[in-house]
Enzyme design. Structure first.
Site, PDB file in Angstrom:
ATOM      1  N   ASP A  50       0.876  -1.171   0.000  1.00 38.10           N
ATOM      2  CA  ASP A  50       0.000   0.000   0.000  1.00 38.10           C
ATOM      3  C   ASP A  50       0.917   1.226   0.000  1.00 38.10           C
ATOM      4  OD1 ASP A  50       0.944   0.208   2.579  1.00 38.10           O
ATOM      5  OD2 ASP A  50      -1.017   0.286   3.551  1.00 38.10           O
ATOM      6  N   HIS A  51       0.325   2.408   0.228  1.00 35.47           N
ATOM      7  CA  HIS A  51       1.129   3.640   0.232  1.00 35.47           C
ATOM      8  C   HIS A  51       2.177   3.617   1.350  1.00 35.47           C
ATOM      9  CE1 HIS A  51      -2.171   4.065   3.029  1.00 35.47           C
ATOM     10  NE2 HIS A  51      -1.500   5.028   3.656  1.00 35.47           N
TER      11      HIS A  51
ATOM     12  N   CYS B 266       3.604  -2.936   3.973  1.00 34.58           N
ATOM     13  CA  CYS B 266       2.718  -1.836   4.355  1.00 34.58           C
ATOM     14  C   CYS B 266       3.452  -1.042   5.436  1.00 34.58           C
ATOM     15  CB  CYS B 266       1.329  -2.326   4.773  1.00 34.58           C
ATOM     16  SG  CYS B 266       1.256  -3.377   6.239  1.00 34.58           S
ATOM     17  N   GLY B 267       2.728  -0.227   6.187  1.00 37.07           N
ATOM     18  CA  GLY B 267       3.401   0.582   7.200  1.00 37.07           C
ATOM     19  C   GLY B 267       4.052  -0.293   8.264  1.00 37.07           C
ATOM     20  N   THR B 268       3.285  -1.256   8.757  1.00 36.09           N
ATOM     21  CA  THR B 268       3.801  -2.142   9.807  1.00 36.09           C
ATOM     22  C   THR B 268       4.108  -3.555   9.303  1.00 36.09           C
ATOM     23  OG1 THR B 268       1.552  -2.847  10.325  1.00 36.09           O
ATOM     24  CG2 THR B 268       2.432  -0.972  11.590  1.00 36.09           C
TER      25      THR B 268
ATOM     26  N   ILE C  23       1.813  -5.687   9.340  1.00 32.97           N
ATOM     27  CA  ILE C  23       0.847  -6.513  10.081  1.00 32.97           C
ATOM     28  C   ILE C  23      -0.479  -6.652   9.327  1.00 32.97           C
ATOM     29  CG2 ILE C  23      -0.469  -6.735  12.221  1.00 32.97           C
ATOM     30  CD1 ILE C  23       1.899  -5.264  13.623  1.00 32.97           C
ATOM     31  N   GLY C  24      -1.001  -5.532   8.835  1.00 32.34           N
ATOM     32  CA  GLY C  24      -2.266  -5.598   8.079  1.00 32.34           C
ATOM     33  C   GLY C  24      -2.131  -6.539   6.893  1.00 32.34           C
ATOM     34  N   MET C  25      -1.015  -6.440   6.197  1.00 36.58           N
ATOM     35  CA  MET C  25      -0.772  -7.303   5.037  1.00 36.58           C
ATOM     36  C   MET C  25      -0.754  -8.775   5.457  1.00 36.58           C
ATOM     37  SD  MET C  25      -0.586  -5.756   2.191  1.00 36.58           S
ATOM     38  CE  MET C  25       0.021  -4.377   1.200  1.00 36.58           C
TER      39      MET C  25
ATOM     40  N   HIS D 243      11.110 -23.801   8.634  1.00 38.04           N
ATOM     41  CA  HIS D 243      10.148 -24.576   9.423  1.00 38.04           C
ATOM     42  C   HIS D 243       8.698 -24.402   8.968  1.00 38.04           C
ATOM     43  CE1 HIS D 243      12.823 -25.276  13.255  1.00 38.04           C
ATOM     44  NE2 HIS D 243      13.431 -25.601  12.121  1.00 38.04           N
TER      45      HIS D 243
ATOM     46  N   HIS E 299       8.249 -30.913   9.794  1.00 38.30           N
ATOM     47  CA  HIS E 299       7.705 -29.564   9.616  1.00 38.30           C
ATOM     48  C   HIS E 299       6.551 -29.568   8.608  1.00 38.30           C
ATOM     49  CE1 HIS E 299      10.846 -28.093  12.146  1.00 38.30           C
ATOM     50  NE2 HIS E 299      11.737 -28.708  11.413  1.00 38.30           N
TER      51      HIS E 299
END
Ligand code: RB5
Length: 140
Positions: free
Chosen positions: A9-10, A65-67, A69-71, A98, A133
Site C-alpha cells: 500500500d502507500h 505496508c506501514g507495519t 501486520i495488516g498485510m 520450518h 515440519h
C-alpha cells in the site's frame, strides 16, 4: 526463472521500490501488483492480489505496508498462504525452514532499508526442511 510477486500500500510504497531494485540486481523477475503511487490506498486490495497470484503461480511473494501486520492478517486468510511478518533475519530464515513461508511481510515504518533487504535475502536463501515440519503444516 526466479519470480517474486510483490505488492504494497502507500505505507510500504518506498520500501517496495527499494526491494524491487535489489531483487532485479539479483536477477529475480519481479511482478509488481501495485499500488503504483504513494497516494493513500487500502492494503487488503494488494494483499489479496498477491496472495491469489502466489497460489496460482506457486511463487513466493513479498508484501509491504506501514507495519507489515495488516498485510499479513489479510494474506493469511487464504488457504495455502503462509505469510510471515518479520522484523529480524533469524525469524525470516526460520519461517522458510520450518513454516515453508510463501509470503514475507515487512513494515516500512518499522524496518529500515538495510535491515529489510537483509531480511529479504535471509528469507529467499533459506530452504524448507520438510519432514516433521511438513506434518505440522498439514495440521494447520
Ligand atoms: C496505513 O496507514 C497503514 O495502516 C498500513 O500501511 C498498515 O500499516 C496496516 O497494517
Amino acid at each position: 526463472m526466479k519470480k517474486i510477486i510483490i505488492g504494497s500500500d502507500h505505507g510500504g510504497f518506498r520500501l517496495k521500490n527499494e526491494i524491487k531494485e535489489h531483487l532485479r540486481e539479483l536477477d529475480y523477475v519481479v511482478e509488481d501488483l501495485g499500488c503504483d503511487t504513494a497516494e493513500s490506498c487500502d492494503y487488503p486490495i494488494y494483499a489479496k492480489k498477491v496472495a491469489r497470484e502466489v497460489l496460482a503461480s506457486d511463487s513466493l511473494g513479498i508484501l509491504v505496508c506501514g507495519t507489515g501486520i495488516g498485510m499479513s492478517i489479510a494474506a493469511n486468510r487464504f488457504d495455502g498462504i503462509r505469510a510471515s511478518h518479520c522484523t529480524d533475519t533469524f525469524s525470516a530464515r526460520m519461517t522458510r525452514m520450518h513454516n515453508n513461508s510463501n509470503i514475507l511481510c515487512l513494515g516500512e515504518r518499522i524496518t529500515g532499508t538495510g535491515l529489510a533487504l537483509d531480511i529479504v535475502d535471509a528469507w529467499l536463501n533459506a530452504e524448507f526442511m520438510g519432514g516433521k515440519h511438513q506434518k505440522r503444516i498439514d495440521m494447520i
